[in-house]
Motif scaffolding. Structure first.
Motif, PDB file in Angstrom:
ATOM      1  N   GLU A 256       0.803  -1.233   0.000  1.00 36.05           N
ATOM      2  CA  GLU A 256       0.000   0.000   0.000  1.00 36.05           C
ATOM      3  C   GLU A 256       0.825   1.267   0.000  1.00 36.05           C
ATOM      4  O   GLU A 256       0.383   2.298  -0.438  1.00 36.05           O
ATOM      5  N   LYS A 257       2.071   1.158   0.524  1.00 36.52           N
ATOM      6  CA  LYS A 257       2.830   2.403   0.669  1.00 36.52           C
ATOM      7  C   LYS A 257       3.287   2.963  -0.676  1.00 36.52           C
ATOM      8  O   LYS A 257       3.839   4.035  -0.744  1.00 36.52           O
ATOM      9  N   TYR A 258       3.078   2.216  -1.734  1.00 34.30           N
ATOM     10  CA  TYR A 258       3.473   2.719  -3.047  1.00 34.30           C
ATOM     11  C   TYR A 258       2.301   3.415  -3.724  1.00 34.30           C
ATOM     12  O   TYR A 258       1.139   3.045  -3.550  1.00 34.30           O
ATOM     13  N   THR A 259       2.635   4.415  -4.530  1.00 31.82           N
ATOM     14  CA  THR A 259       1.575   5.162  -5.215  1.00 31.82           C
ATOM     15  C   THR A 259       1.096   4.425  -6.455  1.00 31.82           C
ATOM     16  O   THR A 259       0.021   4.701  -6.966  1.00 31.82           O
ATOM     17  N   ASN A 260       1.935   3.503  -6.954  1.00 28.80           N
ATOM     18  CA  ASN A 260       1.585   2.722  -8.139  1.00 28.80           C
ATOM     19  C   ASN A 260       1.275   3.594  -9.355  1.00 28.80           C
ATOM     20  O   ASN A 260       0.444   3.255 -10.179  1.00 28.80           O
ATOM     21  N   GLU A 261       1.959   4.749  -9.422  1.00 28.65           N
ATOM     22  CA  GLU A 261       1.697   5.604 -10.588  1.00 28.65           C
ATOM     23  C   GLU A 261       2.656   5.287 -11.726  1.00 28.65           C
ATOM     24  O   GLU A 261       2.454   5.722 -12.856  1.00 28.65           O
ATOM     25  N   ALA A 262       3.720   4.522 -11.410  1.00 29.66           N
ATOM     26  CA  ALA A 262       4.643   4.113 -12.473  1.00 29.66           C
ATOM     27  C   ALA A 262       5.167   2.739 -12.108  1.00 29.66           C
ATOM     28  O   ALA A 262       5.157   2.354 -10.938  1.00 29.66           O
ATOM     29  N   THR A 291      20.303  -1.111 -16.751  1.00 27.91           N
ATOM     30  CA  THR A 291      19.295  -0.499 -17.604  1.00 27.91           C
ATOM     31  C   THR A 291      17.929  -0.694 -16.945  1.00 27.91           C
ATOM     32  O   THR A 291      17.584  -1.804 -16.541  1.00 27.91           O
ATOM     33  N   ILE A 292      17.186   0.419 -16.855  1.00 31.16           N
ATOM     34  CA  ILE A 292      15.850   0.313 -16.265  1.00 31.16           C
ATOM     35  C   ILE A 292      14.831   0.791 -17.292  1.00 31.16           C
ATOM     36  O   ILE A 292      15.000   1.861 -17.876  1.00 31.16           O
ATOM     37  N   THR A 293      13.821  -0.001 -17.518  1.00 30.50           N
ATOM     38  CA  THR A 293      12.731   0.443 -18.386  1.00 30.50           C
ATOM     39  C   THR A 293      11.528   0.705 -17.498  1.00 30.50           C
ATOM     40  O   THR A 293      11.129  -0.153 -16.709  1.00 30.50           O
ATOM     41  N   ILE A 294      11.013   1.933 -17.613  1.00 33.74           N
ATOM     42  CA  ILE A 294       9.910   2.298 -16.733  1.00 33.74           C
ATOM     43  C   ILE A 294       8.705   2.738 -17.550  1.00 33.74           C
ATOM     44  O   ILE A 294       8.830   3.145 -18.712  1.00 33.74           O
ATOM     45  N   LYS A 295       7.550   2.658 -16.916  1.00 33.18           N
ATOM     46  CA  LYS A 295       6.331   3.095 -17.588  1.00 33.18           C
ATOM     47  C   LYS A 295       5.465   3.851 -16.594  1.00 33.18           C
ATOM     48  O   LYS A 295       5.286   3.419 -15.460  1.00 33.18           O
ATOM     49  N   LYS A 296       5.020   5.018 -17.060  1.00 32.48           N
ATOM     50  CA  LYS A 296       4.114   5.807 -16.228  1.00 32.48           C
ATOM     51  C   LYS A 296       2.712   5.296 -16.492  1.00 32.48           C
ATOM     52  O   LYS A 296       2.293   5.190 -17.650  1.00 32.48           O
ATOM     53  N   ILE A 297       1.968   4.930 -15.463  1.00 29.97           N
ATOM     54  CA  ILE A 297       0.637   4.382 -15.742  1.00 29.97           C
ATOM     55  C   ILE A 297      -0.495   5.278 -15.274  1.00 29.97           C
ATOM     56  O   ILE A 297      -1.622   5.133 -15.698  1.00 29.97           O
ATOM     57  N   LYS A 298      -0.204   6.236 -14.403  1.00 31.45           N
ATOM     58  CA  LYS A 298      -1.268   7.193 -14.045  1.00 31.45           C
ATOM     59  C   LYS A 298      -0.919   8.534 -14.686  1.00 31.45           C
ATOM     60  O   LYS A 298      -0.114   8.594 -15.593  1.00 31.45           O
ATOM     61  N   ASP A 330       1.146   6.593 -19.641  1.00 29.85           N
ATOM     62  CA  ASP A 330       1.396   5.453 -20.526  1.00 29.85           C
ATOM     63  C   ASP A 330       2.682   5.557 -21.348  1.00 29.85           C
ATOM     64  O   ASP A 330       2.923   4.743 -22.237  1.00 29.85           O
ATOM     65  N   GLU A 331       3.500   6.564 -21.035  1.00 29.72           N
ATOM     66  CA  GLU A 331       4.764   6.689 -21.758  1.00 29.72           C
ATOM     67  C   GLU A 331       5.805   5.776 -21.105  1.00 29.72           C
ATOM     68  O   GLU A 331       5.824   5.620 -19.890  1.00 29.72           O
ATOM     69  N   THR A 332       6.670   5.165 -21.901  1.00 31.99           N
ATOM     70  CA  THR A 332       7.755   4.361 -21.336  1.00 31.99           C
ATOM     71  C   THR A 332       9.080   5.062 -21.586  1.00 31.99           C
ATOM     72  O   THR A 332       9.200   5.885 -22.492  1.00 31.99           O
ATOM     73  N   ALA A 333      10.034   4.742 -20.763  1.00 31.13           N
ATOM     74  CA  ALA A 333      11.369   5.317 -20.946  1.00 31.13           C
ATOM     75  C   ALA A 333      12.403   4.276 -20.548  1.00 31.13           C
ATOM     76  O   ALA A 333      12.162   3.447 -19.672  1.00 31.13           O
ATOM     77  N   THR A 334      13.532   4.311 -21.225  1.00 29.40           N
ATOM     78  CA  THR A 334      14.620   3.408 -20.870  1.00 29.40           C
ATOM     79  C   THR A 334      15.789   4.233 -20.386  1.00 29.40           C
ATOM     80  O   THR A 334      16.211   5.180 -21.050  1.00 29.40           O
ATOM     81  N   LEU A 335      16.244   3.902 -19.213  1.00 29.56           N
ATOM     82  CA  LEU A 335      17.347   4.658 -18.618  1.00 29.56           C
ATOM     83  C   LEU A 335      18.592   3.788 -18.634  1.00 29.56           C
ATOM     84  O   LEU A 335      18.607   2.705 -18.052  1.00 29.56           O
ATOM     85  N   ASN A 336      19.599   4.258 -19.342  1.00 31.94           N
ATOM     86  CA  ASN A 336      20.845   3.495 -19.433  1.00 31.94           C
ATOM     87  C   ASN A 336      21.890   4.100 -18.533  1.00 31.94           C
ATOM     88  O   ASN A 336      22.347   5.210 -18.769  1.00 31.94           O
ATOM     89  N   PHE A 337      22.242   3.393 -17.508  1.00 31.42           N
ATOM     90  CA  PHE A 337      23.296   3.876 -16.599  1.00 31.42           C
ATOM     91  C   PHE A 337      24.619   3.287 -17.047  1.00 31.42           C
ATOM     92  O   PHE A 337      24.666   2.232 -17.680  1.00 31.42           O
ATOM     93  N   ASN A 338      25.670   3.982 -16.692  1.00 24.78           N
ATOM     94  CA  ASN A 338      26.999   3.451 -16.956  1.00 24.78           C
ATOM     95  C   ASN A 338      27.853   3.619 -15.702  1.00 24.78           C
ATOM     96  O   ASN A 338      28.133   4.742 -15.293  1.00 24.78           O
ATOM     97  N   VAL A 339      28.199   2.520 -15.079  1.00 23.58           N
ATOM     98  CA  VAL A 339      29.054   2.590 -13.886  1.00 23.58           C
ATOM     99  C   VAL A 339      30.452   2.174 -14.317  1.00 23.58           C
ATOM    100  O   VAL A 339      30.664   1.043 -14.755  1.00 23.58           O
ATOM    101  N   LYS A 340      31.390   3.132 -14.216  1.00 25.04           N
ATOM    102  CA  LYS A 340      32.722   2.899 -14.779  1.00 25.04           C
ATOM    103  C   LYS A 340      33.437   1.718 -14.132  1.00 25.04           C
ATOM    104  O   LYS A 340      34.088   0.926 -14.786  1.00 25.04           O
ATOM    105  N   SER A 341      33.307   1.677 -12.836  1.00 24.71           N
ATOM    106  CA  SER A 341      34.039   0.604 -12.152  1.00 24.71           C
ATOM    107  C   SER A 341      33.266   0.212 -10.902  1.00 24.71           C
ATOM    108  O   SER A 341      32.693   1.065 -10.230  1.00 24.71           O
ATOM    109  N   ILE A 342      33.238  -1.052 -10.642  1.00 26.54           N
ATOM    110  CA  ILE A 342      32.549  -1.504  -9.433  1.00 26.54           C
ATOM    111  C   ILE A 342      33.589  -2.186  -8.543  1.00 26.54           C
ATOM    112  O   ILE A 342      33.851  -3.383  -8.637  1.00 26.54           O
ATOM    113  N   PRO A 343      34.259  -1.384  -7.690  1.00 29.07           N
ATOM    114  CA  PRO A 343      35.478  -1.859  -7.016  1.00 29.07           C
ATOM    115  C   PRO A 343      35.185  -2.573  -5.714  1.00 29.07           C
ATOM    116  O   PRO A 343      35.883  -2.388  -4.724  1.00 29.07           O
TER     117      PRO A 343
END
Lengths: 391, 268
Positions: A256-262, A291-298, A330-343
């Motif tokens: 319940e604590k989530y708004t569920n808008e995306a 990489t995260i693909t998200i969708k806004k639903i509200k 209802d728009e989707t977006a893909t977010l591409n992160f780039n982490v140079k090094s994971i030490p």
């Protein structure tokens, strides 16, 4: 193995507790049967076999009630086993209770003698070490005051100081290293390391896994009265942690604590070759591409994605975020992160993706993945810093 | 048994620490100090000597002294039993958390009260001088009588300390027993006041003999009186019986204690 190399030998050890429904405490109650004598047997330890070599330091881990402290009490001779045998080879000291036998009306100095005697220390040894004990406790100016005038911190410092000056061959410790302020704790750990160098056999019961892994070469994970794992500290702790985090997932929070808008449609972590590394072993220091693909639903609005890096016991290491982006319904977006090094160091890590609104409220249930990192060399701590050293 | 004695010997410093701790603790914080140990038998002494001398009119030339030499050891004896009731239950934080031979706890109570008794000896001697009693070589038996009392007393301390862990109302029961015990011990009265013959279910018995037989502390008290008040040799038959019974009670008590000891940490 030669017999004289063994410090503690536990064979087929079992211990049961009687759990009384309503135990009769007095003879009157017993005779008149005022209280039910019925009890159920609870097996705390089931057929434990364990050998500790001289000079080894062992960590005992496990969830509450798994029998760690009982095992320690049995080794110390405080309790008697129902079956099996325990052989202890060497002078044993047991630090389960600090300040045992302290009398409030006695001065700190007098109490040092009482407490040390209970630990089995000879009076002349106390005389010899008295200055060192008082110095270590940092309360020299109050040492001739009755300890009822002490603060609880002073009390514990004095108690620990005595405890640490006993000169054992085998040392059993139950969760008492967290005493006093940080400086005092440092001193305690230094003293423990000194014991370790002197080849004192140490059995440490603790929930503080980082101190166990730092301190013990070998680790034993007790689970429901049996030894579940016995091996190198790092490996056992890791298995323990993944077991415990597996348990946590089952008890998830309500949604319940989530708004569920995306929602998060997809969460991937790839390496340079575009191959997924989720659940796989990777080398420390390589670059990764979540990489995260998200969708806004509200309705339309601003949201951002965050990626959290956590250790297996859920300590937050780092957070990266996408910054807010405007999305229509209802728009989707893909977010591409780039982490140079994971030490990170060898170990298992959790990676969570989270969607947040501008006011910081989470939009949906986070997605969780984990990766396992293999560092080239053994090291303690979480990070491998990128460093050089000129000589 | 020998290994048990060895272990006690190994931990003798701890035993001494326990003893000096409880002695010091008792005298610390009370300005009357040592007198506290003494004040209880003293009050008893005054009450009893008034009541029995002037109301019951006991025919005994030096009745106050007669009472005194019996009340001091009796009060040490009962105090040690009362003290040992909580020897284990009162030290639960030690028993549950630290290993040391548990038998030291009741033993230390018994030793504490014997030491206390030793502290009382100068006062007993002063009282003897004041009442113009003769000092004889028979006083040399005093330590032997004390030793017999100690053995018997320690055995009882073992029993009550162990039982009180299992059943917390042993305290009340012991209170009743001690009250009755006081009256079956010739403290207030003389042995000669007990009839010599008694017809019990058609058998003629000698109650005086049975008094000594079933109550070793009676023989001990009578012997203290013999050597201090009358300056004569103690009754060796009675003392020997007391010694034998003392050893039996000590051994029995010790093994009862050892039996219950296995579950102390869980029962507390």
């Amino acid at each position: 193995m030669e017999d004289n190399e063994i410090a503690i030998e536990v064979k087929n050890l079992s211990k049961e507790f009687k759990i009384f429904k309503d135990k009769p405490l007095t003879l009157k109650e017993k005779l008149l049967m005022l209280r039910s004598d019925a009890y159920t047997q609870f097996k705390v330890l089931k057929d434990i076999n364990l050998t500790v070599k001289k000079g080894e330091s062992i960590g005992l881990i496990g969830h509450n009630g798994c029998g760690k402290s009982t095992l320690l009490s049995l080794i110390a001779g405080i309790m008697y086993p129902n079956a099996g045998s325990i052989k202890v080879n060497g002078r044993l000291s047991c630090l389960i209770q600090l300040g045992a036998g302290f009398h409030p009306d006695f001065t700190g100095r007098e109490n040092i003698y009482v407490n040390a005697a209970i630990f089995g220390m000879k009076r002349k040894d106390v005389d010899k070490n008295l200055d060192s004990i008082i110095d270590f406790s940092e309360i020299r100016e109050f040492i001739d005051n009755p300890i009822r005038t002490y603060s609880s911190g002073m009390y514990l410092k004095l108690a620990f100081s005595v405890a640490i000056h006993i000169n054992p061959e085998i040392l059993l410790i139950d969760e008492i290293l967290a005493v006093g302020d940080t400086n005092f704790q440092k001193k305690c750990f230094a003293k423990m390391r000194e014991f370790k160098r002197k080849k004192v056999t140490i059995v440490l019961v603790s929930h503080n896994l980082s101190s166990v892994s730092e301190f013990c070469d070998r680790c034993i994970w007790l689970q429901d009265g049996i030894i579940k794992r016995d091996g190198k500290s790092k490996e056992v702790i890791e298995q323990y942690l993944s077991f415990m985090s597996g348990k946590q997932v089952k008890s998830n929070e309500p949604e319940e604590k989530y708004t569920n808008e995306a929602i998060i449609l997809d969460f991937q972590i790839n390496d340079d070759n575009n191959k997924s590394i989720i659940g796989k072993d990777i080398k420390s220091g390589i670059s990764i591409h979540p990489t995260i693909t998200i969708k806004k639903i509200k309705e339309d609005g601003k949201i951002k994605a965050e990626i959290l890096f956590l250790t297996a016991d859920n300590q937050l290491i780092s957070v990266i975020d996408s910054g807010f982006i405007e999305l229509k319904k209802d728009e989707t977006a893909t977010l591409n992160f780039n982490v140079k090094s994971i030490p990170f160091n060898t170990g298992r890590y959790n990676i969570k993706s989270v969607l947040k609104r501008e006011d910081g409220i989470e939009c949906c249930k986070h997605q969780e993945s984990n990766i396992t990192i293999q560092a080239d060399y053994e090291n303690i701590g979480i990070f491998n810093l990128d460093f050089t050293c000129k000589k | 048994m020998l290994t048990h004695f060895k272990e006690i010997f190994k931990y003798r410093e701890l035993l001494m620490t326990f003893v000096s701790k409880s002695l010091n603790a008792r005298y610390k914080g009370s300005f009357l100090g040592f007198l506290w140990t003494f004040i209880n038998p003293l009050a008893q002494l005054i009450v009893y000597s008034v009541v029995f001398k002037y109301i019951f009119r006991i025919q005994e030339p030096n009745y106050t002294m007669y009472l005194f030499v019996a009340l001091v050891p009796w009060s040490e004896f009962t105090s040690s039993i009362n003290g040992s009731l909580v020897a284990i239950t009162g030290n639960s934080n030690l028993v549950k958390k630290i290993y040391f031979p548990r038998q030291l706890l009741p033993l230390s109570v018994s030793v504490t009260y014997i030491v206390d008794f030793v502290y009382c000896i100068p006062i007993l001697l002063i009282a003897m001088i004041l009442s113009k009693l003769n000092f004889t070589t028979n006083l040399l038996f005093f330590p032997i009588i004390m030793l017999i009392q100690f053995i018997y007393q320690t055995g009882i301390c073992y029993i009550v300390s162990a039982l009180n862990v299992k059943f917390r109302d042993v305290k009340q029961i012991v209170g009743i027993i001690i009250m009755a015990w006081f009256y079956v011990t010739p403290i207030l009265y003389k042995m000669s006041m007990i009839p010599k013959t008694l017809n019990l279910f058609g058998h003629t018995i000698n109650p005086q003999f049975w008094f000594i037989l079933i109550n070793p502390i009676a023989a001990v008290i009578l012997s203290y009186r013999d050597v201090m008040l009358y300056g004569r040799l103690p009754d060796f038959t009675g003392l020997s019986i007391a010694l034998i019974e003392g050893v039996i009670i000590f051994t029995l008590g010790y093994f009862i204690f050892k039996y219950f000891e296995r579950t102390f940490a869980e029962d507390l």
